[in-house]
Scaffold this motif. Structure first.
Motif, short mmCIF file in Angstrom:
data_model
loop_
_atom_site.label_atom_id
_atom_site.label_comp_id
_atom_site.label_asym_id
_atom_site.label_seq_id
_atom_site.Cartn_x
_atom_site.Cartn_y
_atom_site.Cartn_z
N ARG A 193 0.83 -1.21 0.00
CA ARG A 193 0.00 0.00 0.00
C ARG A 193 0.86 1.26 0.00
NH1 ARG A 193 -5.24 0.73 1.18
NH2 ARG A 193 -5.48 -1.32 2.19
N ALA A 196 2.62 1.81 -3.47
CA ALA A 196 1.64 2.30 -4.45
C ALA A 196 1.21 3.72 -4.12
CB ALA A 196 0.42 1.37 -4.47
N ASN A 315 -4.37 5.03 -5.50
CA ASN A 315 -4.64 3.61 -5.25
C ASN A 315 -6.04 3.22 -5.67
OD1 ASN A 315 -2.08 3.39 -4.26
ND2 ASN A 315 -2.67 3.05 -2.13
N TYR A 471 -4.34 -0.05 -6.69
CA TYR A 471 -4.01 -0.95 -5.59
C TYR A 471 -5.29 -1.32 -4.87
CZ TYR A 471 -1.69 -3.03 -1.59
OH TYR A 471 -1.27 -3.92 -0.63
#
Length: 593
Positions: A193, A196, A315, A471
């Protein structure tokens, strides 16, 4: 002689920061799975969460007599303050809410012990790490206390911990109650996370990233460390999709034992006439707000497209959503008006007063200029020069606006990524323009001041949803859409998208109610074009064709409910118990550091 072990749990403790605490997608995972677990292990499932709201918690039903004698024992002997009750969701499972704050004063002692025992590096910890870790440690103490008070040594007991926030609990159990089998689920790796979210190419270079090195670079050492140590020390590691499984191997150094996709509980979704009425009510609300915000009538058959989720600009693909709508606006063959809603909570003051007044009085907001760009105002604009900080007034245009394509007033609209992107694209808001965007930066909980309907009660009114994530370990938002019979567009980087594509077997667009857009680190422009083309083609479909697609979407969601996906969790329970038996049968060799 070999004795076949009974590989089912007698007691199951599941710990998460989001138990009775609605923050994000993990709340949905746990709260919708609870009903199925209750059916399997009636009241032997105990959810553990933080006691953050006291008597004002809307999701918790306290039962003062539940486990009263044990709770008193835990308070007197261990200083543990626990409230017991039920989670106000289908199944009403038992919940233990933990008052962990008293233990914060000993956090440094806890960190030192975790370093000594497991090599967890908490030295650079900051922010939410402290509360999360102390909560998880306290949850481990509660499981230990319950286990010993009720003499569960002869029972099969599993302690399940969700996300890095509860890693300390898994490590506590391994050290202090080794007979309890442990599961750790990462719903999204902290490093995946973070990489990204920092605009670094995650997928092209995934195998080249060193998780420990990147944690240092991105100031994520503590969170990554506790997540990795928990993953390496539990009896069973799970994650939610094949996409995140790759991250686990690369960043955490372990292949997940089981992939546990997220299911959904559909029992609350209306059907038949009730569905039609709910959809009509939602559609009326969406169109009414759009008309009042835009300052001109909107076609009754306008195509309503929505996206939602957490405010993760890249994301969640919010940037791609906006650019795709801009490309759609310039395409030929757009016969229907398209109103696109971006529903992600941001930093707001409250509902826009002029819009709220127009909705209450049933009048239109006067139109201003019709292009959002630079100093120009938009339809329905309100001047807010007085809201600009004094030091900025000389450098900012006096025609600064309240951005009337938003339904709620942002605290700093000029610094908001979504509003800046919409402005930069120069969307036309003239009555004749076929594509318009509205930004809904408020939580939709039923009392936001504009829509005054919960999110699900609005979702049912959309024609199409779009979640072009970069993401997205699973992706509840597209999953929820098909559950409500709303066709959806998502990407090949979404766990749900990958799963849906596997069911589709490469057939025609929207064959199962979902259209998958291929996305990687290099094809942003191609994804924009593909999404705009899919929406344009969908807008041209007949009512009969759309009805068929909606039915297929609902049918696909039937395959992704908890009745089907709970089997993956049962497999995880079996593996956790099996691995714990093997661990206990071997000579102790220490913890994985």
């Amino acid at each position: 002689m070999q004795i076949e072990a009974k590989l089912t749990p007698d007691y199951l403790f599941e710990t998460s920061w989001e138990v009775c605490n609605k923050v994000g997608g993990i709340y949905t995972v746990l709260s919708t799975r609870a009903n199925t677990l209750q059916q399997l292990y009636k009241d032997r499932v105990l959810f553990i969460g933080p006691d953050l709201q006291g008597d004002k918690n809307p999701w918790f039903i306290e039962e003062p007599d539940l486990y009263k004698s044990w709770r008193e024992h835990a308070r007197v002997n261990r200083g543990l303050k626990v409230r017991a009750g039920r989670w106000d969701v289908p199944g009403n499972p038992v919940v233990l809410l933990v008052q962990f704050e008293p233990f914060l004063q000993w956090k440094n002692n806890i960190y030192a012990q975790m370093w000594t025992d497991f090599g967890v590096d908490s030295l650079s910890a900051y922010g939410d790490y402290h509360e999360s870790t102390v909560f998880a440690y306290t949850a481990g103490m509660i499981i230990e206390s319950f286990y010993r008070f009720h003499h569960l040594e002869t029972e099969n007991v599993i302690a399940h911990f969700n996300e890095w926030m509860t890693g300390a609990g898994a490590l506590y159990i391994k050290k202090h109650v080794p007979k309890v089998a442990t599961i750790f689920t990462t719903h999204a790796t902290s490093m995946g996370r973070s990489i990204a979210g920092n605009n670094l190419p995650l997928y092209t270079h995934l195998e080249a990233y060193d998780g420990d090195q990147m944690a240092s670079t991105l100031n994520m050492v503590a969170k990554h460390s506790i997540e990795k140590k928990a993953a390496l020390n539990v009896d069973c590691l799970t994650t939610v999709s094949d996409i995140t499984a790759r991250e686990c191997v690369q960043f955490l150094g372990r292949q997940p034992d089981v992939v546990t996709p997220n299911g959904f509980e559909k029992g609350f979704i209306p059907t038949g006439k009730a569905y039609d009425e709910a959809r009509a009510r939602a559609r009326h609300t969406l169109l009414n707000v759009a008309e009042k915000a835009l300052g001109h009538p909107v076609d009754r058959d306008a195509l309503l497209v929505g996206t939602s989720g957490r405010y993760e600009y890249k994301n969640k693909g919010i940037d791609l959503f906006i650019d795709s709508m801009k490309r759609l606006q310039s395409m030929k063959g757009i016969e229907r008006e398209v109103i696109a809603f971006i529903m992600v909570p941001a930093w707001i003051k409250g509902p826009r007063e002029a819009l709220q007044k127009a909705l209450a009085e049933g009048v239109e907001i006067a139109s201003g200029q019709t292009t959002i760009s630079g100093e120009k105002t938009v339809a329905g604009t309100e001047v807010i020069a007085e809201a600009i900080a004094p030091s900025d007034k000389e450098t900012r245009p006096r025609a600064e606006t309240a951005f009337s394509f938003t339904t709620h007033e942002l605290v700093e609209p000029w610094n908001d990524a979504v509003t800046k992107h919409i402005q930069r694209q120069g969307f036309s808001y003239a009555p004749g323009s076929r594509v318009k965007i509205l930004f809904v930066p408020s939580y939709l909980n039923g009392d936001d001041g504009i829509f005054n309907l919960p999110y699900y009660d609005l979702l049912i009114g959309f024609d199409l949803s779009l979640f072009p994530s970069y993401y997205e370990p699973w992706g509840y938002t597209p999953h929820e859409s098909v559950a409500f019979s709303i066709p959806t567009i998502t990407t090949s980087l979404s766990g749900f998208g990958v799963w849906a594509e596997q069911q589709d077997k490469g057939k025609s667009p929207f064959h199962n109610g979902v259209e998958i857009i291929h996305r990687n680190d290099e094809n942003y422009a191609e994804a924009v074009e593909a999404i705009a083309s899919v929406i344009r083609d969908f807008s041209l479909k007949s009512a009969t064709q759309v009805t068929t697609i909606k039915r297929k979407a609902a049918k696909l969601s039937d395959q992704a409910d908890w009745a089907h996906f709970i089997a993956h969790y049962q497999e995880a329970y079996r593996k956790a118990l099996h691995n714990s038996f093997l661990r206990l049968s071997r000579p102790y060799t220490g913890n994985v550091r």
